[in-house]
Design a protein around this motif. Structure first.
Motif, short mmCIF file in Angstrom:
data_model
loop_
_atom_site.label_atom_id
_atom_site.label_comp_id
_atom_site.label_asym_id
_atom_site.label_seq_id
_atom_site.Cartn_x
_atom_site.Cartn_y
_atom_site.Cartn_z
N ARG A 121 0.85 -1.19 0.00
CA ARG A 121 0.00 0.00 0.00
C ARG A 121 0.88 1.24 0.00
N ALA A 122 0.33 2.35 -0.47
CA ALA A 122 1.01 3.63 -0.32
C ALA A 122 0.87 4.07 1.13
N PRO A 123 1.88 4.69 1.70
CA PRO A 123 1.76 5.17 3.09
C PRO A 123 0.55 6.08 3.24
N PRO A 124 -0.35 5.79 4.19
CA PRO A 124 -1.57 6.60 4.34
C PRO A 124 -1.32 7.97 4.95
N VAL A 125 -0.17 8.15 5.62
CA VAL A 125 0.19 9.45 6.19
C VAL A 125 1.65 9.72 5.81
N GLU A 126 2.05 10.98 5.91
CA GLU A 126 3.40 11.37 5.51
C GLU A 126 4.40 11.30 6.66
N THR A 127 3.97 10.81 7.80
CA THR A 127 4.86 10.71 8.95
C THR A 127 5.98 9.71 8.69
N SER A 128 7.20 10.09 8.98
CA SER A 128 8.34 9.18 8.85
C SER A 128 8.19 8.02 9.83
N PRO A 129 8.67 6.82 9.47
CA PRO A 129 8.59 5.68 10.39
C PRO A 129 9.42 5.87 11.65
N HIS A 130 10.21 6.92 11.71
CA HIS A 130 11.02 7.20 12.90
C HIS A 130 10.40 8.31 13.75
N ASP A 131 9.27 8.85 13.31
CA ASP A 131 8.62 9.95 14.03
C ASP A 131 7.26 9.53 14.56
N LEU A 132 6.85 10.15 15.64
CA LEU A 132 5.54 9.90 16.23
C LEU A 132 4.46 10.57 15.38
N HIS A 133 3.47 9.79 14.97
CA HIS A 133 2.34 10.36 14.22
C HIS A 133 1.43 11.12 15.18
N ILE A 134 1.06 12.33 14.80
CA ILE A 134 0.17 13.14 15.63
C ILE A 134 -1.27 12.69 15.38
N SER A 135 -1.87 12.08 16.38
CA SER A 135 -3.22 11.50 16.25
C SER A 135 -4.27 12.61 16.27
N ASP A 136 -5.19 12.56 15.31
CA ASP A 136 -6.26 13.56 15.26
C ASP A 136 -7.64 12.94 15.43
N CYS A 137 -7.66 11.69 15.89
CA CYS A 137 -8.93 10.96 15.98
C CYS A 137 -9.28 10.53 17.41
N LEU A 138 -8.48 10.91 18.37
CA LEU A 138 -8.62 10.36 19.72
C LEU A 138 -10.00 10.64 20.33
N ASN A 139 -10.52 11.82 20.09
CA ASN A 139 -11.82 12.16 20.67
C ASN A 139 -12.98 11.42 19.99
N ASP A 140 -12.72 10.84 18.83
CA ASP A 140 -13.76 10.12 18.08
C ASP A 140 -13.78 8.62 18.38
N LEU A 141 -12.79 8.12 19.11
CA LEU A 141 -12.68 6.68 19.30
C LEU A 141 -13.77 6.14 20.23
N ARG A 142 -14.43 5.10 19.74
CA ARG A 142 -15.48 4.42 20.50
C ARG A 142 -15.27 2.91 20.39
N PRO A 143 -15.82 2.13 21.33
CA PRO A 143 -15.70 0.68 21.23
C PRO A 143 -16.16 0.15 19.87
N ARG A 144 -15.41 -0.81 19.37
CA ARG A 144 -15.63 -1.48 18.09
C ARG A 144 -15.08 -0.71 16.89
N ASP A 145 -14.53 0.48 17.12
CA ASP A 145 -13.86 1.18 16.02
C ASP A 145 -12.60 0.42 15.62
N HIS A 146 -12.30 0.43 14.35
CA HIS A 146 -11.09 -0.20 13.83
C HIS A 146 -9.98 0.85 13.76
N ILE A 147 -8.79 0.46 14.19
CA ILE A 147 -7.67 1.40 14.23
C ILE A 147 -6.39 0.71 13.76
N GLU A 148 -5.39 1.51 13.47
CA GLU A 148 -4.03 1.00 13.37
C GLU A 148 -3.16 1.95 14.18
#
Length: 327
Positions: free
Chosen positions: A202-229
């Motif tokens: 797959r093409a990388p879904p975000v531009e974050t380097s594999p050596h850097d922490l990805h800044i999460s923008d979905c934390l407030n939306d997370l609910r049980p049964r949501d799928h994440i990576e």
């Protein structure tokens, strides 16, 4: 030649006599190898057959799913380096020679194709380095190593099940698979994997380097049964990989949707159900209000999170679900 034959010859229509719109409609229906053959007929057809307009669709159809912005940037660096090298090594004289050879190339290709037509050589047509057909050719011949991500790296090694890691890839047209080159980390040298199939890329879904922490923008939306990576790495020297999981319920919640308030809590439970109950990898917890890299040298470090909103992303992860529960 008789007078009647001469009249018939003069009355025959050439392909180039067609209106441009009609000719473009014909060329748009050709596959890449057909366009390459047609480009050898004449200089006029060559210009049309190698135009970005015609190759954009072929590029998107075959490579669009795995060529992302990172690969595009790498290609720009590749051609810039190549142009700079040609300038310093060849100068103007080499430029004149290359322009002369580019005019002869279609003739040479036609002559060679009358003897044999090797699939691996079908893309060898002179074209500008910054054209789409040049990029397509470099990908098709495996000369351009491009960045992408590989599901279940190293032939599905048990230690990488349901993960996706960055790698540089080169295409092998003979086997219709890829060679993956994973970057070195810690004391471990670069790992090489051959025979990687298209469905594992797959093409990388975000531009974050594999050596850097990805800044999460979905934390407030997370609910049980949501799928994440989520990003995870063994230690601080390792690059992050992306790992598939789902949001679970807090221990105090019985899972009844009508009474569940897990989404109101700062604590979010992440479950990795590919692992057996009781496994230390089965679940982890994060703080949605103050999430940063969390973990230790024993269990590894968890990083940024992506919520999966699209069914095709979820189904791709589930396609790689292991046949047996992992320990």
């Amino acid at each position: 030649m008789s007078s009647s034959e001469s009249v018939m010859t003069e009355g025959m229509m050439s392909l180039l006599d067609l209106p441009n719109l009609a000719l473009e409609c014909i060329l748009e229906r050709l596959e890449p190898d057909g366009l390459c053959r047609m480009a050898c007929v004449s200089s006029d057809l060559k210009d049309m057959c190698l135009s970005d307009h015609l190759w954009e669709g072929h590029m998107k159809k075959k490579w669009g799913r795995i060529i992302g912005s990172a690969a595009y940037k790498e290609w720009q660096l590749h051609i810039s380096s190549k142009m700079e090298s040609n300038y310093f090594l060849g100068g103007e004289k080499k430029g004149l020679v290359m322009r002369y050879l580019s005019k002869l190339w279609p003739v040479m290709l036609v002559r060679s194709s009358s003897v044999s037509y090797d699939k691996s050589k079908k893309m060898e047509i002179a074209s500008p380095d910054d054209s789409i057909v040049s990029c397509y050719r470099a990908l098709e011949t495996g000369k351009f190593w491009f960045p992408a991500q590989v599901y279940n790296r190293e032939n599905g090694h048990v230690g990488f099940m349901l993960s996706c890691y960055d790698a540089d890839l080169s295409y092998d047209s003979h086997t219709d698979t890829f060679q993956a080159r994973y970057p070195p980390h810690g004391r471990r040298s670069a790992a090489i994997e051959i025979g990687v199939s298209w469905d594992r890329l797959r093409a990388p879904p975000v531009e974050t380097s594999p050596h850097d922490l990805h800044i999460s923008d979905c934390l407030n939306d997370l609910r049980p049964r949501d799928h994440i990576e989520i990003q995870w790495r063994r230690n601080k020297q390792f690059p992050y990989g992306w790992w598939y999981g789902v949001v679970g319920h807090l221990e105090a919640c019985d899972g009844n949707e009508n009474y569940c308030h897990c989404h109101e809590s700062d604590t979010v439970v992440l479950e990795f159900n590919q692992y057996a109950p009781g496994s230390r990898w089965r679940h982890t917890m994060i703080n949605r209000r103050d999430h940063r890299e969390e973990g230790n040298e024993a269990d590894g470090f968890y990083g940024g999170i992506r919520k999966l909103y699209h069914k095709d992303e979820i189904s791709t992860w589930q396609h790689f679900w292991p046949a047996d529960i992992l320990e």
